[in-house]
Design a protein around this motif. Sequence first.
Motif, PDB file in Angstrom:
ATOM      1  N   ALA A 177       0.833  -1.211   0.000  1.00 22.25           N
ATOM      2  CA  ALA A 177       0.000   0.000   0.000  1.00 22.25           C
ATOM      3  C   ALA A 177       0.862   1.254   0.000  1.00 22.25           C
ATOM      4  N   ALA A 178       1.951   1.220   0.762  1.00 25.14           N
ATOM      5  CA  ALA A 178       2.856   2.372   0.803  1.00 25.14           C
ATOM      6  C   ALA A 178       3.503   2.607  -0.553  1.00 25.14           C
ATOM      7  N   LEU A 179       3.819   1.535  -1.269  1.00 23.33           N
ATOM      8  CA  LEU A 179       4.419   1.676  -2.599  1.00 23.33           C
ATOM      9  C   LEU A 179       3.422   2.276  -3.589  1.00 23.33           C
ATOM     10  N   ILE A 180       2.187   1.814  -3.523  1.00 23.29           N
ATOM     11  CA  ILE A 180       1.166   2.400  -4.393  1.00 23.29           C
ATOM     12  C   ILE A 180       0.965   3.867  -4.030  1.00 23.29           C
ATOM     13  N   ALA A 181       0.991   4.150  -2.729  1.00 23.55           N
ATOM     14  CA  ALA A 181       0.857   5.532  -2.278  1.00 23.55           C
ATOM     15  C   ALA A 181       1.964   6.407  -2.821  1.00 23.55           C
ATOM     16  N   ALA A 182       3.132   5.835  -3.008  1.00 24.70           N
ATOM     17  CA  ALA A 182       4.273   6.580  -3.525  1.00 24.70           C
ATOM     18  C   ALA A 182       4.260   6.679  -5.044  1.00 24.70           C
ATOM     19  N   GLY A 183       3.239   6.105  -5.672  1.00 26.62           N
ATOM     20  CA  GLY A 183       3.109   6.228  -7.119  1.00 26.62           C
ATOM     21  C   GLY A 183       3.672   5.081  -7.921  1.00 26.62           C
ATOM     22  N   GLN A 193      -4.578 -14.812  -3.603  1.00 27.80           N
ATOM     23  CA  GLN A 193      -4.315 -14.344  -2.242  1.00 27.80           C
ATOM     24  C   GLN A 193      -5.530 -13.597  -1.712  1.00 27.80           C
ATOM     25  N   SER A 194      -5.718 -13.662  -0.421  1.00 27.45           N
ATOM     26  CA  SER A 194      -6.771 -12.885   0.222  1.00 27.45           C
ATOM     27  C   SER A 194      -6.166 -11.559   0.654  1.00 27.45           C
ATOM     28  N   ILE A 195      -6.280 -10.571  -0.209  1.00 25.56           N
ATOM     29  CA  ILE A 195      -5.645  -9.288   0.065  1.00 25.56           C
ATOM     30  C   ILE A 195      -6.665  -8.319   0.651  1.00 25.56           C
ATOM     31  N   PRO A 196      -6.222  -7.356   1.440  1.00 23.69           N
ATOM     32  CA  PRO A 196      -7.148  -6.386   2.038  1.00 23.69           C
ATOM     33  C   PRO A 196      -7.890  -5.587   0.974  1.00 23.69           C
ATOM     34  N   HIS A 197      -9.058  -5.134   1.342  1.00 21.40           N
ATOM     35  CA  HIS A 197      -9.907  -4.411   0.395  1.00 21.40           C
ATOM     36  C   HIS A 197      -9.230  -3.131  -0.085  1.00 21.40           C
ATOM     37  N   PHE A 198      -8.580  -2.410   0.836  1.00 22.99           N
ATOM     38  CA  PHE A 198      -7.961  -1.155   0.439  1.00 22.99           C
ATOM     39  C   PHE A 198      -6.853  -1.382  -0.585  1.00 22.99           C
ATOM     40  N   LEU A 199      -6.124  -2.522  -0.473  1.00 26.81           N
ATOM     41  CA  LEU A 199      -5.074  -2.804  -1.439  1.00 26.81           C
ATOM     42  C   LEU A 199      -5.665  -3.211  -2.782  1.00 26.81           C
ATOM     43  N   GLN A 200      -6.770  -3.936  -2.761  1.00 28.49           N
ATOM     44  CA  GLN A 200      -7.444  -4.302  -4.002  1.00 28.49           C
ATOM     45  C   GLN A 200      -7.883  -3.058  -4.756  1.00 28.49           C
ATOM     46  N   LEU A 201      -8.410  -2.078  -4.022  1.00 27.14           N
ATOM     47  CA  LEU A 201      -8.790  -0.818  -4.651  1.00 27.14           C
ATOM     48  C   LEU A 201      -7.584  -0.136  -5.285  1.00 27.14           C
ATOM     49  N   GLY A 202      -6.467  -0.155  -4.578  1.00 30.70           N
ATOM     50  CA  GLY A 202      -5.264   0.454  -5.127  1.00 30.70           C
ATOM     51  C   GLY A 202      -4.788  -0.238  -6.393  1.00 30.70           C
ATOM     52  N   LEU A 203      -4.824  -1.564  -6.415  1.00 29.44           N
ATOM     53  CA  LEU A 203      -4.393  -2.317  -7.592  1.00 29.44           C
ATOM     54  C   LEU A 203      -5.329  -2.109  -8.772  1.00 29.44           C
ATOM     55  N   GLU A 204      -6.591  -1.821  -8.477  1.00 30.55           N
ATOM     56  CA  GLU A 204      -7.552  -1.561  -9.541  1.00 30.55           C
ATOM     57  C   GLU A 204      -7.484  -0.123 -10.031  1.00 30.55           C
ATOM     58  N   GLY A 205      -6.620   0.659  -9.377  1.00 30.52           N
ATOM     59  CA  GLY A 205      -6.462   2.049  -9.793  1.00 30.52           C
ATOM     60  C   GLY A 205      -7.684   2.886  -9.532  1.00 30.52           C
ATOM     61  N   ASP A 206      -8.373   2.625  -8.432  1.00 36.38           N
ATOM     62  CA  ASP A 206      -9.588   3.358  -8.097  1.00 36.38           C
ATOM     63  C   ASP A 206      -9.294   4.856  -8.065  1.00 36.38           C
ATOM     64  N   LEU A 243      -3.772   5.182   6.735  1.00 40.97           N
ATOM     65  CA  LEU A 243      -4.433   6.462   6.875  1.00 40.97           C
ATOM     66  C   LEU A 243      -3.862   7.462   5.885  1.00 40.97           C
ATOM     67  N   ASP A 244      -2.547   7.399   5.655  1.00 36.06           N
ATOM     68  CA  ASP A 244      -1.935   8.282   4.663  1.00 36.06           C
ATOM     69  C   ASP A 244      -2.554   8.099   3.286  1.00 36.06           C
ATOM     70  N   SER A 245      -3.065   6.888   3.016  1.00 38.00           N
ATOM     71  CA  SER A 245      -3.561   6.590   1.690  1.00 38.00           C
ATOM     72  C   SER A 245      -4.759   7.452   1.306  1.00 38.00           C
ATOM     73  N   VAL A 246      -5.507   7.920   2.287  1.00 41.57           N
ATOM     74  CA  VAL A 246      -6.683   8.719   1.971  1.00 41.57           C
ATOM     75  C   VAL A 246      -6.472  10.193   2.236  1.00 41.57           C
ATOM     76  N   TYR A 247      -5.305  10.576   2.746  1.00 41.34           N
ATOM     77  CA  TYR A 247      -5.071  11.986   2.986  1.00 41.34           C
ATOM     78  C   TYR A 247      -5.017  12.781   1.687  1.00 41.34           C
ATOM     79  N   GLY A 248      -4.642  12.118   0.612  1.00 45.38           N
ATOM     80  CA  GLY A 248      -4.516  12.824  -0.656  1.00 45.38           C
ATOM     81  C   GLY A 248      -5.808  13.492  -1.044  1.00 45.38           C
ATOM     82  N   SER A 249      -6.929  12.766  -0.875  1.00 43.60           N
ATOM     83  CA  SER A 249      -8.208  13.359  -1.233  1.00 43.60           C
ATOM     84  C   SER A 249      -8.630  14.409  -0.223  1.00 43.60           C
TER      85      SER A 249
END
Length: 413
Positions: free
Chosen positions: A295-301, A321-334, A404-410
């Motif tokens: 998640a941190a890597l996706i957060a870094a772009g 793999q059973s990955i967390p929902h927030f990471l799935q959203l990141g991989l889908e480029g939400d 938490l940092d992942s949603v600060y952008g918005s």
Amino acid sequence: MRKTLMQKLNHCLRVGDLPAFRRHFNLQTVYLRGLEIAPVAGLLPSCEGGDDVVAEFLHQNGLRTVGSADIAGWRPLHYAALGGNVEVLRGLLEKRADVNRRTWKDEPMFGFPPWMSALDLAVFLKHQGATRLLLEARAHLNGGFSPAVMLAATRDNADGIRLLCESGAHPLAQNLLGNTTLGCAGGLAAAEAIEELVVQGRPGSLDLSRALFDAATLRGGTAELVHRLIALRADVDFQSNVPRDYKTLGRLVLAAKSWQHRRGRTSALTAIAYHMHGSTPLMQAIRSAQFDGAAALIAAGARLDLCNCRKWTAADFARGQSIPHFLQLGLEGDPQLHFGIAGSEDLKAQSLNPEQVARAGRQLAAYSGTDSVALDSVLSSKTSRPLANLPVHYNFGGSSASVLDSVYGSAIQ
């Protein structure tokens, strides 16, 4: 604890395993470190002339001479280095024990490879006084499978790294396979060692990027370490290049393990080798189930479209793999979930006012399914705080993640 040690020592003697007895006997200083328990002085009556520390050491360890090796390929100086007793080590050196003789057998139970010197053992076990003495005796800094500074790094021994570098060790040295000292520290989450290596070696972007890759590959892929390495200029989209990154022996090992994987003899190591060339830190973090680091890597772009040599993207490693929902959203480029915080110095310098923090918290709760009550301590903030100083961690599906940092952008848009 002392009783357990006595039972183990007596068991080794009963079964006739003298090398194991010597290892456990001398490792007492490590086993009991930080405890108010006196080590076992010896199982035999003191020898005549008990003032001779070397004679007493040899006697209690069942050793006859200063320079001879036992059946395990270890000499008295090696066993003395396990305990870190400076007085014994000095006495052995005065009796002309060779400071640079190496073991010729490994000891997997303790994580010791073959070709370890007394200096290697001392830095590995964080015996700083013994390390100083052996360096004064001109112990070689290299010569085994890994340089001494790498062994210090794997044990997060920042003081040992400093001592070795003061004696001329190269802080960014490689082992026989081509693994780097900084990469080994990253792979084992040795944060203090990384900081010392950065000070001593001033690594470039390639070294830092390899450390980030190794951290994601092994067990160092935490969000904190990912953030730190990116801040030091590691490339979030670094792609492993086997011919560039590994020595001949390392390339041969990777080729052999990759061949085993293709033949169906799969393991974690063969999977790493099979997918190594072209892989990115994000791919490895997902493969190793270090989801907070991913998640941190996706957060870094980190780019999601990059492929490795097997034409796999990061999303392919998530399959099965059973990955967390927030990471799935990141991989889908939400597009609604902005991962633009980590690694961005401009954003890190910003502050959020209470209204922005509340908005971020509500969005986090919505995306993760977390009860927003759990975020009260953050949402009730009355003052602005630097974004980098909000170390809030939550548990999503059993995976601890700094998201938490992942949603600060918005929230700051």
